[in-house]
Design a protein around this motif. Structure first.
Motif, mmCIF file in Angstrom:
data_model
loop_
_atom_site.group_PDB
_atom_site.id
_atom_site.type_symbol
_atom_site.label_atom_id
_atom_site.label_comp_id
_atom_site.label_asym_id
_atom_site.label_seq_id
_atom_site.Cartn_x
_atom_site.Cartn_y
_atom_site.Cartn_z
ATOM 1 N N SER A 40 0.903 -1.319 0.020
ATOM 2 C CA SER A 40 -0.042 0.183 -0.115
ATOM 3 C C SER A 40 0.883 1.370 0.115
ATOM 4 C CB SER A 40 -0.831 -0.163 1.300
ATOM 5 O OG SER A 40 -1.794 1.049 1.228
ATOM 6 N N LYS A 41 0.322 2.252 -0.826
ATOM 7 C CA LYS A 41 1.279 3.845 -0.843
ATOM 8 C C LYS A 41 0.757 4.478 0.072
ATOM 9 C CE LYS A 41 3.760 1.577 -4.274
ATOM 10 N NZ LYS A 41 5.098 1.245 -3.634
ATOM 11 N N SER A 42 -0.654 4.384 0.155
ATOM 12 C CA SER A 42 -1.189 5.389 1.064
ATOM 13 C C SER A 42 -2.392 5.008 1.536
ATOM 14 C CB SER A 42 -1.012 6.975 0.506
ATOM 15 O OG SER A 42 -2.130 6.682 -0.707
ATOM 16 N N GLY A 43 -3.046 5.406 2.586
ATOM 17 C CA GLY A 43 -4.414 5.342 3.067
ATOM 18 C C GLY A 43 -5.418 6.169 2.526
ATOM 19 N N LYS A 44 -6.516 5.535 2.577
ATOM 20 C CA LYS A 44 -7.712 6.353 1.970
ATOM 21 C C LYS A 44 -8.646 6.515 2.960
ATOM 22 C CE LYS A 44 -11.633 6.132 -1.368
ATOM 23 N NZ LYS A 44 -12.533 5.632 -2.377
ATOM 24 N N GLU A 45 -8.637 8.086 3.364
ATOM 25 C CA GLU A 45 -9.480 8.347 4.586
ATOM 26 C C GLU A 45 -10.915 8.726 4.276
ATOM 27 O OE1 GLU A 45 -9.652 12.559 7.771
ATOM 28 O OE2 GLU A 45 -7.783 12.215 6.299
ATOM 29 N N GLY A 46 -11.961 8.033 5.113
ATOM 30 C CA GLY A 46 -13.513 7.812 4.873
ATOM 31 C C GLY A 46 -13.837 9.300 5.146
ATOM 32 N N LYS A 47 -15.077 9.644 4.541
ATOM 33 C CA LYS A 47 -15.625 11.023 4.696
ATOM 34 C C LYS A 47 -16.296 10.978 6.078
ATOM 35 C CE LYS A 47 -17.054 11.202 -0.186
ATOM 36 N NZ LYS A 47 -17.797 11.549 -1.341
ATOM 37 N N SER A 48 -16.309 12.202 6.562
ATOM 38 C CA SER A 48 -16.982 12.448 7.914
ATOM 39 C C SER A 48 -17.394 13.996 7.864
ATOM 40 C CB SER A 48 -15.910 12.168 8.772
ATOM 41 O OG SER A 48 -16.345 12.574 10.097
ATOM 42 N N ASP A 49 -18.619 14.122 8.638
ATOM 43 C CA ASP A 49 -19.263 15.349 8.468
ATOM 44 C C ASP A 49 -18.682 16.020 9.902
ATOM 45 O OD1 ASP A 49 -20.443 13.924 10.547
ATOM 46 O OD2 ASP A 49 -22.479 14.265 9.932
ATOM 47 N N ASP A 50 -17.983 15.463 10.697
ATOM 48 C CA ASP A 50 -17.538 15.811 11.961
ATOM 49 C C ASP A 50 -16.432 15.018 12.343
ATOM 50 O OD1 ASP A 50 -16.729 17.201 14.269
ATOM 51 O OD2 ASP A 50 -18.752 16.977 15.137
ATOM 52 N N ILE A 51 -14.979 15.570 11.962
ATOM 53 C CA ILE A 51 -13.755 14.750 12.163
ATOM 54 C C ILE A 51 -13.353 14.545 13.833
ATOM 55 C CG2 ILE A 51 -12.907 15.311 9.973
ATOM 56 C CD1 ILE A 51 -11.012 17.282 11.441
ATOM 57 N N SER A 52 -14.085 15.242 14.739
ATOM 58 C CA SER A 52 -13.660 15.130 15.913
ATOM 59 C C SER A 52 -14.835 14.134 16.663
ATOM 60 C CB SER A 52 -14.277 16.426 16.796
ATOM 61 O OG SER A 52 -15.663 16.638 16.820
ATOM 62 N N THR A 53 -15.627 13.558 15.846
ATOM 63 C CA THR A 53 -16.524 12.513 16.265
ATOM 64 C C THR A 53 -16.511 11.161 15.539
ATOM 65 O OG1 THR A 53 -18.422 13.219 14.988
ATOM 66 C CG2 THR A 53 -18.239 13.956 17.372
ATOM 67 N N SER A 66 -16.934 19.445 22.416
ATOM 68 C CA SER A 66 -17.284 18.796 21.189
ATOM 69 C C SER A 66 -18.747 18.588 21.018
ATOM 70 C CB SER A 66 -16.424 17.319 21.293
ATOM 71 O OG SER A 66 -16.848 16.802 22.369
ATOM 72 N N LYS A 67 -19.100 17.957 19.931
ATOM 73 C CA LYS A 67 -20.532 17.744 19.577
ATOM 74 C C LYS A 67 -20.637 15.938 19.778
ATOM 75 C CE LYS A 67 -20.707 21.063 16.090
ATOM 76 N NZ LYS A 67 -20.795 21.619 14.525
ATOM 77 N N GLU A 68 -22.004 15.650 19.898
ATOM 78 C CA GLU A 68 -22.572 14.529 20.169
ATOM 79 C C GLU A 68 -22.483 13.829 18.573
ATOM 80 O OE1 GLU A 68 -23.096 12.391 22.444
ATOM 81 O OE2 GLU A 68 -24.205 10.669 21.600
ATOM 82 N N PRO A 69 -21.876 12.769 18.367
ATOM 83 C CA PRO A 69 -21.939 12.100 17.154
ATOM 84 C C PRO A 69 -23.428 11.909 16.695
ATOM 85 C CG PRO A 69 -21.241 10.497 18.603
ATOM 86 C CD PRO A 69 -21.355 11.981 19.484
ATOM 87 N N SER A 70 -23.943 12.285 15.566
ATOM 88 C CA SER A 70 -25.408 12.205 15.123
ATOM 89 C C SER A 70 -25.404 10.758 14.812
ATOM 90 C CB SER A 70 -25.491 12.812 13.396
ATOM 91 O OG SER A 70 -24.639 12.502 12.794
ATOM 92 N N LYS A 71 -26.895 10.383 14.599
ATOM 93 C CA LYS A 71 -27.161 9.092 14.166
ATOM 94 C C LYS A 71 -26.694 8.535 12.952
ATOM 95 C CE LYS A 71 -31.646 9.347 16.995
ATOM 96 N NZ LYS A 71 -32.972 9.152 16.925
ATOM 97 N N GLU A 72 -26.749 9.611 11.891
ATOM 98 C CA GLU A 72 -26.067 9.256 10.791
ATOM 99 C C GLU A 72 -24.495 8.701 10.737
ATOM 100 O OE1 GLU A 72 -29.752 11.592 10.190
ATOM 101 O OE2 GLU A 72 -27.797 11.974 11.452
ATOM 102 N N ALA A 73 -23.868 9.475 11.557
ATOM 103 C CA ALA A 73 -22.684 9.262 11.794
ATOM 104 C C ALA A 73 -22.431 7.896 12.458
ATOM 105 C CB ALA A 73 -21.757 10.212 12.556
ATOM 106 N N SER A 74 -23.159 7.524 13.478
ATOM 107 C CA SER A 74 -23.014 6.270 14.163
ATOM 108 C C SER A 74 -23.316 5.108 13.211
ATOM 109 C CB SER A 74 -23.914 6.120 15.195
ATOM 110 O OG SER A 74 -23.754 7.120 16.272
#
Length: 292
Positions: free
Chosen positions: A91-104, A265-273
């Motif tokens: 592997s050359k590099s990792g692929k970061e997943g999409k997130s609406d709030d990287i702190s959660t 910080s914020k509570e992770p949304s249901k969508e994030a979970s």
């Protein structure tokens, strides 16, 4: 005689007038007494209502323990270069997943295909996902919410569709609690050896997926070797959470007497979970892209 009769009549009229005046005077006295009695009852009811309201306002509002960790590490930097070299060497590099709030919520994945020509090839896939929970007065502490999610995550992994020979075991010295789940997943490309580590550290849940397969005639990798590497990587990912929050961040830092991180910080949304659960249970049998 006539005068006496007149005086008697006058005396009788005077007596009747006196009785009328006395009765008339008695009526308002009764009304006043009745009015006082009615006011007294209304006052008692008002006092009781006021006392109840005062008692309710004096009751302390519910409180909940603050969450230990206020942020997450960069998911693609949660593992050392050496570990990545061992687990996904091509592997050359990792692929970061999409997130609406990287702190959660955060995730990163790596693919590795070691092509040995006519001898076949070795495929490896690695994914790290993290979900952080904030304390909430109506739902509970961040630790409690993370605990609930951890238990559900383990159950979901154990019930993976198509899994054969599922085995689970606790993983020591990895956060507050951790469980390793392994199984085989047969696909047309070959048999994939799946390893999933679910770990909780304070109010953060880390899920690490690692699988390997021998393709195009190459032999299948050892499940024990894959499990050993997965546990090592999971321990690193858990440590990265503590390091991202500083030396004083939670019990995992090694000193429970130190104050917890107060980062907002914020509570992770249901969508994030839901998204985090989907990341952690991604199909390990994804057909690897062949080298050009």
């Amino acid at each position: 005689m006539q005068r006496r009769a007149q005086r008697d009549q006058q005396d009788q009229r005077a007596k009747r007038l006196h009785r009328v005046l006395v009765c008339a005077a008695a009526v308002p006295v009764m009304l006043v007494a009745a009015g006082c009695s009615s006011d007294s009852g209304s006052g008692d009811s008002t006092d009781k209502a006021a006392n109840a309201a005062a008692s309710a306002s004096a009751s302390p509002s519910p409180t909940v323990e603050a969450a230990a960790y206020g942020k997450l590490p960069e998911p693609c930097k949660a593992l050392s270069k050496k570990t990545l070299k061992d687990l996904v060497p091509e592997s050359k590099s990792g692929k970061e997943g999409k997130s609406d709030d990287i702190s959660t919520r955060g995730s990163c994945s790596w693919n590795s295909l070691d092509n040995n020509g006519v001898k076949g090839s070795q495929f490896r896939w690695l994914n790290v996902s993290m979900l952080r929970f904030e304390s909430d007065a109506s739902r509970g502490s961040g630790d409690k919410l993370a605990q609930q999610y951890y238990e559900k995550q383990v159950q979901d992994v154990q019930a993976a569709e198509g899994a054969k020979g599922v085995k689970s075991e606790p993983v020591p010295d990895t956060g507050d609690q951790a469980t390793a789940v392994r199984y085989d997943l047969k696909k047309k490309e070959g048999t994939f050896k799946q390893q999933t580590i679910v770990a909780r550290v304070e109010n953060v849940v880390v899920t690490l997926d690692y699988n390997g397969a021998g393709l195009a005639g190459d032999k299948s990798p050892s499940s024990d070797d894959l499990a050993k590497d997965a546990k090592k990587a999971a321990k690193e990912a858990v440590a990265a959470v503590s390091e991202a929050n500083g030396a004083g961040g939670g019990k995992a830092s090694g000193d429970p007497s130190k104050p917890a991180s107060k980062s907002p910080s914020k509570e992770p949304s249901k969508e994030a979970s839901k998204g985090a659960s989907k990341d952690s249970s991604a199909s390990p049998s994804k057909t690897p892209a062949k080298k050009s």
